[in-house]
Scaffold this active site. Structure first.
Site, mmCIF file in Angstrom:
data_model
loop_
_atom_site.group_PDB
_atom_site.id
_atom_site.type_symbol
_atom_site.label_atom_id
_atom_site.label_comp_id
_atom_site.label_asym_id
_atom_site.label_seq_id
_atom_site.Cartn_x
_atom_site.Cartn_y
_atom_site.Cartn_z
ATOM 1 N N HIS A 1 0.794 -1.230 0.000
ATOM 2 C CA HIS A 1 0.000 0.000 0.000
ATOM 3 C C HIS A 1 0.823 1.273 0.000
ATOM 4 O O HIS A 1 0.251 2.365 0.005
ATOM 5 C CB HIS A 1 -0.921 0.048 1.220
ATOM 6 C CG HIS A 1 -2.143 -0.782 1.063
ATOM 7 N ND1 HIS A 1 -3.313 -0.295 0.532
ATOM 8 C CD2 HIS A 1 -2.382 -2.078 1.346
ATOM 9 C CE1 HIS A 1 -4.220 -1.259 0.506
ATOM 10 N NE2 HIS A 1 -3.677 -2.354 0.998
ATOM 11 N N LYS B 1 -9.292 13.951 3.920
ATOM 12 C CA LYS B 1 -8.418 12.780 3.957
ATOM 13 C C LYS B 1 -7.560 12.893 5.214
ATOM 14 O O LYS B 1 -7.572 13.940 5.872
ATOM 15 C CB LYS B 1 -7.524 12.714 2.712
ATOM 16 C CG LYS B 1 -6.798 14.043 2.421
ATOM 17 C CD LYS B 1 -5.951 13.981 1.171
ATOM 18 C CE LYS B 1 -6.712 13.983 -0.135
ATOM 19 N NZ LYS B 1 -6.668 12.738 -0.871
ATOM 20 N N ARG B 2 -6.825 11.845 5.578
ATOM 21 C CA ARG B 2 -5.940 11.963 6.730
ATOM 22 C C ARG B 2 -4.951 13.115 6.539
ATOM 23 O O ARG B 2 -4.576 13.449 5.411
ATOM 24 C CB ARG B 2 -5.187 10.643 6.938
ATOM 25 C CG ARG B 2 -6.032 9.577 7.600
ATOM 26 C CD ARG B 2 -6.498 9.982 8.986
ATOM 27 N NE ARG B 2 -5.414 9.930 9.934
ATOM 28 C CZ ARG B 2 -5.263 9.006 10.865
ATOM 29 N NH1 ARG B 2 -6.163 8.051 10.996
ATOM 30 N NH2 ARG B 2 -4.240 9.028 11.683
ATOM 31 N N LYS C 1 0.363 14.581 1.681
ATOM 32 C CA LYS C 1 -0.925 14.920 1.067
ATOM 33 C C LYS C 1 -1.077 16.431 0.853
ATOM 34 O O LYS C 1 -1.980 16.897 0.173
ATOM 35 C CB LYS C 1 -2.078 14.383 1.919
ATOM 36 C CG LYS C 1 -2.182 12.841 1.895
ATOM 37 C CD LYS C 1 -3.287 12.358 2.817
ATOM 38 C CE LYS C 1 -3.400 10.840 2.931
ATOM 39 N NZ LYS C 1 -4.134 10.215 1.820
ATOM 40 N N THR D 1 -8.428 6.792 -2.776
ATOM 41 C CA THR D 1 -9.765 6.329 -3.151
ATOM 42 C C THR D 1 -10.768 7.459 -2.964
ATOM 43 O O THR D 1 -11.825 7.458 -3.597
ATOM 44 C CB THR D 1 -10.214 5.113 -2.308
ATOM 45 O OG1 THR D 1 -9.993 5.399 -0.927
ATOM 46 C CG2 THR D 1 -9.447 3.860 -2.723
ATOM 47 N N LYS E 1 -14.314 8.681 -5.103
ATOM 48 C CA LYS E 1 -15.632 8.999 -4.527
ATOM 49 C C LYS E 1 -16.101 10.373 -5.005
ATOM 50 O O LYS E 1 -17.284 10.580 -5.297
ATOM 51 C CB LYS E 1 -15.566 8.977 -2.993
ATOM 52 C CG LYS E 1 -15.137 7.637 -2.411
ATOM 53 C CD LYS E 1 -14.819 7.772 -0.917
ATOM 54 C CE LYS E 1 -14.014 6.601 -0.395
ATOM 55 N NZ LYS E 1 -13.405 6.882 0.925
HETATM 56 C C1 LIG Z 1 -12.157 7.202 1.319
HETATM 57 C C2 LIG Z 1 -11.790 7.577 2.699
HETATM 58 C C3 LIG Z 1 -10.451 7.820 3.035
HETATM 59 C C4 LIG Z 1 -9.341 7.774 2.015
HETATM 60 O O1 LIG Z 1 -9.223 9.032 1.407
HETATM 61 P P1 LIG Z 1 -7.952 9.428 0.499
HETATM 62 O O2 LIG Z 1 -8.327 10.739 -0.063
HETATM 63 O O3 LIG Z 1 -7.864 8.362 -0.554
HETATM 64 O O4 LIG Z 1 -6.780 9.470 1.385
HETATM 65 C C5 LIG Z 1 -10.153 8.199 4.330
HETATM 66 N N1 LIG Z 1 -11.120 8.299 5.259
HETATM 67 C C6 LIG Z 1 -12.420 8.088 4.976
HETATM 68 C C7 LIG Z 1 -13.437 8.255 6.048
HETATM 69 C C8 LIG Z 1 -12.802 7.715 3.691
HETATM 70 O O5 LIG Z 1 -14.089 7.487 3.419
#
Ligand SMILES: *Cc1c(COP(=O)(O)O)cnc(C)c1O
Length: 801
Positions: free
Chosen positions: A346, A534-535, A540, A642, A646
């Protein structure tokens, strides 16, 4: 009980009385939630049992997905949708004066994960069941999931999460299927019948008790299982201090580690990893040996997939069982093991690669350590034959080196498949980070670009858009998301584009209500909703986003008439509690938000909203309302992402670097329908390898950069003394390891273009449509089919296509 509205109402009221011992009039919303949850679980249980019987009788190959995290979110409505009873239930409840939305609020998010990795596991479970594939999840039932985030004075404060406070209606405790997992002690080596035998003695055992949750597929009778382990004291501990033993045992599954990149060097974490692996393999073997006489063909009937390296001890654990308990020779055991395990990598971030100091590992897991030593010795011996005298290479590749166990090396050596999670990521693994392994085992490496459960992230999260889509192209996209491409036929259909616009507007209005409730700020739904959720991580680059916002602030101050399209910048991000720098960035975003939102001259143009406690259920409200998706990681650093998918499937346009799966989004939608900027991954990797970047030059030569960077330490923010000096230093003294200043100018430019583009409403809506139409590729149904065909070699029980 769900055959009609009236039938449902009757059963519901009867159940309510039985379960809660109350009449309808004195019952609470929680009673209603519990009642409905129990009814659904019961409804599912017949299919659940039947699915298991079918798997037993058909002898089809099974896959077991091992993951230390599952970020499930809420299950109530998704289960109703998948079972096809959402509208009956919603209508029935409605007649009783109960709102399904409000019942949903009763359910706690199952937050047993940190972010992308855990959410991926949850999306995969949905797709595996929906495709009628024989696959099950194994994980840990953390008593406390990921911490709850609050902001106090702009600083992150972490509160323990309590998802089990009111119980979990979806789980079934299976005490009779508990297994024992040994720790500590010694290994006794003896000769018996001219054979060396090993016994783990004086061990302290923990009882692992399974809690099973049904995984309901979409409109199918397949119900798979997610089995989560709870650590409990063994009944007769040979222990002096029973209370201490009990406390220490229960601690093992008490907390999820709130850290998704740094290796948490804690014994507890290693205990969690071994507990997961040992208990899960024991449980697999127990059911396997009910059907098959021995383990000689285990690899033909079972695949164990490890989600990152956290469950990599599955390799030595399976070896241990085959050798110590089944009496197999090493070579046969190795053949079976290395043909059973497959592994997903990952990340290429070196700080995220798990390494365990021998001094911690060996005493805790003495027999497992011995086996890893032997795997390493045999592997190094083979390397020596293949690369005689190439000491350097052997040292690079060894599983044990410099007093550490390298978990990723064990994973590559002991598995038959190693996959990356997006094209670019897999190429970087093959050509750079794992190049020497790739040279050795080219056949093991493959790509499986990540995906998302489109039935959660579109069908459930965005019902209005889903309805519009179904109106136009029918229902087929629920089960065959590539059908979304048929929306391309409506690119020039003005009425359709207007409908899209109206729905986005509606969703923005709903998010605006959430924002108002949470932060008390009214946002204008006609402005651009620009979202980064995101985190929080240096790579990032939330910092790039917030520095750009400071730059817009400066522009408006200098020239109040400057042409800036109104925008609401929305953030959501948790920082790992020990991640000092990330917490500074949180404070900075909140400080900028205060400054911007409280200045009327600024706040009628731009606003900054930082939503607390980003999690799955909040995410479901955010994605449908986004116009712009911020995917701005330093190129080469984000394995896939991911969140980007979304956003795309909900019609947001991406502003992003060519990193992770953004590259594939770009390929699908073309240059005109995405806003890319910044260094390429090759350029970044070139800089890392050869140097040549001086952030100070960008600071001196771009006055916009100098201004915002100086503002970090100049008293621009009231009441903070030296607060942001570490960020200032990261950019200059530490030469800006993530190329924030290097990419700043091109980010400002592209953001300007986004403003211009957003004003051309029709063109924007068309771009949005093109994104939605191409997002079917990123359904985890596609990803899972690729895993099933290419790695696991499993077939659907009922047959797809
Ligand atoms: C999809 C998702 C992530 C991953 O987000 P990235 O932008 O790909 O880092 C993290 N936390 C939650 C709650 C998510 O639904």
């Amino acid at each position: 009980m769900f055959s009609s509205k009236d039938q449902f109402k009757k059963t519901f009221l009867k159940r309510l009385e039985m379960l809660c011992g109350k009449g309808f009039n004195e019952s609470t919303e929680r009673d209603h939630y519990q009642t409905l949850g129990n009814m659904i679980r019961e409804y599912v249980s017949k299919d659940w049992i039947r699915t298991n019987e079918e798997y037993r009788s058909k002898n089809e190959k099974q896959v077991y997905y091992f993951s230390i995290e599952y970020l499930l979110g809420k299950l109530l409505r998704q289960n109703l949708i998948n079972l096809g009873i959402e509208s009956v239930v919603e209508a029935g409840l409605d007649e009783l004066g109960i709102s399904l939305d409000e019942l949903e609020d009763m359910e706690a998010d199952a937050g047993l994960g940190n972010g992308g990795l855990g959410r991926l596991a949850a999306c995969f479970l949905d797709s595996i069941a929906s495709l009628d594939l024989p696959g099950h999840g194994f994980g840990i039932r953390y008593k406390h999931g990921l911490f709850e985030q609050k902001f106090v004075d702009g600083y992150q404060v972490e509160l323990p999460e309590q998802w089990l406070r009111h119980g979990n209606v979806w789980e079934v405790r299976k005490a009779d299927m508990a297994v024992k997992v040994p720790f500590w002690g010694q290994v006794e080596t003896k000769m018996e019948n001219e054979r060396l035998v090993f016994r783990h003695i004086n061990a302290e055992t923990i009882t692992a008790v399974p809690y099973d949750m049904p995984v309901v597929g979409y409109r199918t009778s397949t119900v798979n299982t997610l089995r989560l382990w709870n650590a409990e004291p063994s009944p007769f501990p040979v222990h002096k201090d029973i209370l201490k033993y009990k406390r220490e045992t229960e601690a093992v599954t008490e907390f999820l580690y709130p850290d998704d990149t740094h290796d948490e060097g804690k014994i507890l974490r290693l205990k969690q990893q071994y507990l997961l692996v040992s208990a899960s393999i024991q449980s697999i073997l127990n059911s396997y040996l009910n059907t098959y006489p021995n383990l000689e063909e285990f690899h033909q009937h079972v695949c164990i997939h490890i989600n990152d390296t956290h469950p990599v001890l599955a390799i030595p654990e399976l070896m241990r069982i085959l050798i110590d308990e089944e009496g197999m020779g090493w070579d046969q055991a190795w053949y079976i093991t290395s043909n059973t395990i497959s592994y997903t990598n990952h990340t290429t971030l070196t700080e995220a690669l798990e390494k365990w100091p021998i001094r911690i590992f060996r005493p805790l897991l003495p027999r497992i350590y011995m086996i890893i030593e032997e795997i390493n010795e045999r592997f190094c011996h083979d390397l020596w034959e293949k690369y005689p005298s190439d000491w350097q290479r052997i040292e690079n590749l060894a599983i044990i080196a410099h007093d550490q166990v390298k978990m990723a090396h064990l994973a590559v050596v002991g598995s038959f498949s190693v996959n990356g999670v997006a094209q670019l990521h897999t190429e970087i693994l093959k050509q750079r980070e794992m190049n020497q392994f790739y040279q050795l085992f080219p056949e093991k490496f493959n790509n499986k670009t990540n995906g998302i459960a489109h039935r959660r992230w579109l069908l459930k999260a965005n019902p209005k858009l889903s309805e519009l889509i179904t109106d136009k192209i029918g229902l087929a996209w629920y089960q065959n998301p590539i059908e979304l491409r048929r929306l391309l036929d409506y690119q020039h259909d003005q009425a359709f584009l207007d409908e899209l616009d109206r729905i986005k507007h509606d969703n923005k209005r709903r998010l605006a209500e959430v924002i108002y409730k949470q932060v008390g700020i009214a946002v204008d739904v006609d402005s651009i909703f620009d979202v980064q959720v995101k985190r929080l991580h240096a790579y990032k680059r939330q910092l790039l986003n917030i520095l750009h916002i400071m730059h817009l602030y400066n522009r408006i101050k200098e020239d109040p008439s400057s042409d800036i399209v109104p925008r609401v910048f929305i953030f959501g991000a948790k920082a790992s509690p020990g991640y000092y720098y990330a917490k500074k960035v949180i404070k900075l975003i909140n400080a900028v938000a205060d400054k911007v939102n409280s200045d009327p001259q600024i706040s009628n143009r731009i606003k900054v909203i930082f939503l607390e406690n980003y999690r799955v259920s909040l995410a479901e409200k955010v994605f449908p309302a986004a116009d712009v998706s911020e995917q701005i990681s330093t190129a080469s650093k984000e394995a896939s992402g991911t969140g980007n998918m979304k956003f795309m499937i909900n019609g947001a346009l991406t502003v992003g670097t060519l990193d992770g799966a953004n590259v594939e989004i770009h390929e699908l939608v073309g240059d005109k329908n995405i806003f890319t900027f910044g260094l390429s991954s090759e350029e970044v990797l070139h800089y890392y390898q050869y140097g040549g970047y001086q952030s100070i030059e960008y600071y001196h030569h771009d006055s916009r950069i100098k201004q915002v960077v100086d503002q970090l330490i100049s008293g621009f923010f009231p009441n903070v003394y030296n607060e942001f000096e570490p960020i200032f230093d990261s950019l200059l003294a530490e030469n800006d390891q993530y190329f924030v200043l290097r990419d700043f100018a091109s980010y400002v430019d592209i953001q300007q273009q986004i403003g211009v583009s957003f004003k051309k409403r029709n063109e924007w809506q068309k771009k949005s449509l093109i994104n939605i139409a191409n997002a079917g590729y990123f359904s985890s149904d596609r990803t899972i089919k690729e895993y099933a065909d290419g790695i696991w070699k499993i077939k659907p029980i009922k047959g797809w296509d």
